[in-house]
Design a protein around this motif. Structure first.
Motif, mmCIF file in Angstrom:
data_model
loop_
_atom_site.group_PDB
_atom_site.id
_atom_site.type_symbol
_atom_site.label_atom_id
_atom_site.label_comp_id
_atom_site.label_asym_id
_atom_site.label_seq_id
_atom_site.Cartn_x
_atom_site.Cartn_y
_atom_site.Cartn_z
ATOM 1 N N SER A 85 10.175 -35.367 16.241
ATOM 2 C CA SER A 85 8.738 -35.520 16.043
ATOM 3 C C SER A 85 7.965 -35.051 17.273
ATOM 4 N N LEU A 86 8.423 -35.444 18.469
ATOM 5 C CA LEU A 86 7.763 -35.004 19.708
ATOM 6 C C LEU A 86 7.832 -33.483 19.824
ATOM 7 N N HIS A 87 8.998 -32.913 19.606
ATOM 8 C CA HIS A 87 9.163 -31.462 19.698
ATOM 9 C C HIS A 87 8.210 -30.744 18.745
ATOM 10 N N ASP A 88 8.200 -31.155 17.484
ATOM 11 C CA ASP A 88 7.332 -30.514 16.490
ATOM 12 C C ASP A 88 5.861 -30.660 16.861
ATOM 13 N N PHE A 89 5.484 -31.834 17.358
ATOM 14 C CA PHE A 89 4.092 -32.091 17.734
ATOM 15 C C PHE A 89 3.659 -31.154 18.855
ATOM 16 N N ILE A 90 4.487 -31.019 19.876
ATOM 17 C CA ILE A 90 4.137 -30.141 20.993
ATOM 18 C C ILE A 90 4.060 -28.689 20.529
ATOM 19 N N LYS A 129 16.647 -39.913 17.021
ATOM 20 C CA LYS A 129 16.648 -38.473 16.733
ATOM 21 C C LYS A 129 15.384 -38.042 15.995
ATOM 22 N N ARG A 130 14.886 -38.884 15.078
ATOM 23 C CA ARG A 130 13.611 -38.579 14.392
ATOM 24 C C ARG A 130 12.456 -38.531 15.385
ATOM 25 N N MET A 131 12.445 -39.496 16.321
ATOM 26 C CA MET A 131 11.377 -39.529 17.330
ATOM 27 C C MET A 131 11.419 -38.270 18.194
ATOM 28 N N ARG A 189 -0.245 -32.994 28.196
ATOM 29 C CA ARG A 189 -1.376 -33.383 27.330
ATOM 30 C C ARG A 189 -0.898 -33.697 25.922
ATOM 31 N N GLN A 190 -0.061 -32.836 25.360
ATOM 32 C CA GLN A 190 0.405 -33.050 23.987
ATOM 33 C C GLN A 190 1.382 -34.232 23.913
ATOM 34 N N ALA A 191 2.191 -34.422 24.946
ATOM 35 C CA ALA A 191 3.101 -35.575 24.962
ATOM 36 C C ALA A 191 2.297 -36.874 25.000
ATOM 37 N N ARG A 192 1.216 -36.899 25.767
ATOM 38 C CA ARG A 192 0.339 -38.092 25.804
ATOM 39 C C ARG A 192 -0.266 -38.350 24.429
ATOM 40 N N ARG A 193 -0.710 -37.301 23.771
ATOM 41 C CA ARG A 193 -1.281 -37.458 22.426
ATOM 42 C C ARG A 193 -0.217 -38.004 21.469
ATOM 43 N N TRP A 194 0.997 -37.476 21.551
ATOM 44 C CA TRP A 194 2.086 -37.941 20.682
ATOM 45 C C TRP A 194 2.366 -39.420 20.939
ATOM 46 N N VAL A 195 2.404 -39.796 22.222
ATOM 47 C CA VAL A 195 2.670 -41.200 22.587
ATOM 48 C C VAL A 195 1.634 -42.122 21.951
ATOM 49 N N ALA A 196 0.387 -41.676 21.908
ATOM 50 C CA ALA A 196 -0.684 -42.509 21.346
ATOM 51 C C ALA A 196 -0.401 -42.900 19.895
ATOM 52 N N PHE A 197 0.373 -42.092 19.192
ATOM 53 C CA PHE A 197 0.669 -42.354 17.784
ATOM 54 C C PHE A 197 2.065 -42.920 17.536
ATOM 55 N N HIS A 198 2.966 -42.860 18.528
ATOM 56 C CA HIS A 198 4.369 -43.139 18.230
ATOM 57 C C HIS A 198 5.056 -44.210 19.059
ATOM 58 N N VAL A 199 4.433 -44.784 20.057
ATOM 59 C CA VAL A 199 5.111 -45.833 20.810
ATOM 60 C C VAL A 199 4.460 -47.173 20.528
ATOM 61 N N ARG A 200 5.193 -48.234 20.823
ATOM 62 C CA ARG A 200 4.765 -49.584 20.475
ATOM 63 C C ARG A 200 3.449 -49.970 21.147
ATOM 64 N N ASN A 201 3.309 -49.722 22.444
ATOM 65 C CA ASN A 201 2.089 -50.042 23.190
ATOM 66 C C ASN A 201 1.542 -48.778 23.832
ATOM 67 N N PRO A 202 0.825 -47.943 23.063
ATOM 68 C CA PRO A 202 0.359 -46.673 23.630
ATOM 69 C C PRO A 202 -0.551 -46.858 24.833
ATOM 70 N N LYS A 203 -1.355 -47.914 24.841
ATOM 71 C CA LYS A 203 -2.263 -48.143 25.975
ATOM 72 C C LYS A 203 -1.471 -48.278 27.272
ATOM 73 N N ASP A 204 -0.394 -49.068 27.232
ATOM 74 C CA ASP A 204 0.438 -49.229 28.425
ATOM 75 C C ASP A 204 1.083 -47.903 28.819
ATOM 76 N N ALA A 205 1.598 -47.172 27.845
ATOM 77 C CA ALA A 205 2.255 -45.899 28.145
ATOM 78 C C ALA A 205 1.256 -44.904 28.731
ATOM 79 N N LEU A 206 0.043 -44.890 28.211
ATOM 80 C CA LEU A 206 -0.948 -43.943 28.708
ATOM 81 C C LEU A 206 -1.417 -44.337 30.100
ATOM 82 N N GLU A 207 -1.407 -45.619 30.411
ATOM 83 C CA GLU A 207 -1.756 -46.051 31.765
ATOM 84 C C GLU A 207 -0.649 -45.704 32.748
ATOM 85 N N ILE A 208 0.594 -45.696 32.291
ATOM 86 C CA ILE A 208 1.715 -45.371 33.167
ATOM 87 C C ILE A 208 1.873 -43.856 33.300
#
Length: 195
Positions: free
Chosen positions: A182-187, A177-179, A61-80
């Motif tokens: 960022s994911l680790h801290d977010f989770i 490494k920043r990304m 759940r938290q990784a999906r939320r992080w993806v929504a803010f940090h990847v180029r096409n979050p819609k595609d990532a969330l669908e996958i």
């Protein structure tokens, strides 16, 4: 006299061509120019993090939320994203990286970078993998239009000198490494117990 100036002109053209021709990237200690890690000949980062007490569902759940803010096409990532396997696959990108020439006299934009990011969630741990790194074009002088828009695997070669390519690779390495951090801290922040 005319032959000398012609010879000098030819030498200048050859040296400029040698500086801007596509050539292989050196591998040092299983890394491109000693910076970008290689796995089976491809630039790949794998980071496994243990987070005791965090369920795979909460991690996903938290990784999906992080993806929504940090990847180029979050819609595609969330669908996958797959709830059954707790995997998320998306794409990321890096642009506007500036490379500075010797003595700071010249700057240009390095080629844009795209990559695939995969996050696999398990009970108390996750693995994030960055792979399929591609470059677009051969860069451009600041303020000018790109001279080439081709896409090519980062391992296949470079248009830049080793010094400039290394600057570019260091920026890519820092971004990845920043990304990951960022994911680790977010989770961690979003799965902490609320009192």
């Amino acid at each position: 006299m005319r032959r000398i100036s012609t010879l000098i002109g030819i030498l200048i053209c050859l040296s400029l061509w040698a500086c801007t021709s596509f050539r292989p990237v050196k591998v040092i200690d299983q890394k491109l120019l000693g910076v970008l890690p290689l796995y089976e000949g491809k630039v790949t980062y794998v980071d496994v993090q243990n987070l005791k007490g965090v369920s795979d569902v909460a991690m996903f759940r938290q990784a999906r939320r992080w993806v929504a803010f940090h990847v180029r096409n979050p819609k595609d990532a969330l669908e996958i994203g797959d709830f059954d396997t707790k995997d998320i696959i998306g794409s990321g990108g890096i642009d506007n990286m500036v490379i500075t020439g010797k003595k700071g006299s010249f700057q240009y934009y390095a080629p844009e970078v795209s990559y695939t990011v995969t996050i696999e969630c398990y009970p108390s741990m996750y693995r994030i993998t960055y792979s399929s790194f591609y470059l677009y074009g051969n860069g451009m002088e600041k303020g000018k239009l790109p001279t080439d828009e081709r896409r090519y695997a980062i391992e296949s070669g470079t248009w830049a000198t080793d010094e400039n390519a290394k600057q570019h690779f260091i920026q890519i390495d820092e971004h990845v490494k920043r990304m990951g951090a960022s994911l680790h801290d977010f989770i961690v922040e979003n799965t902490a117990t609320i009192e």
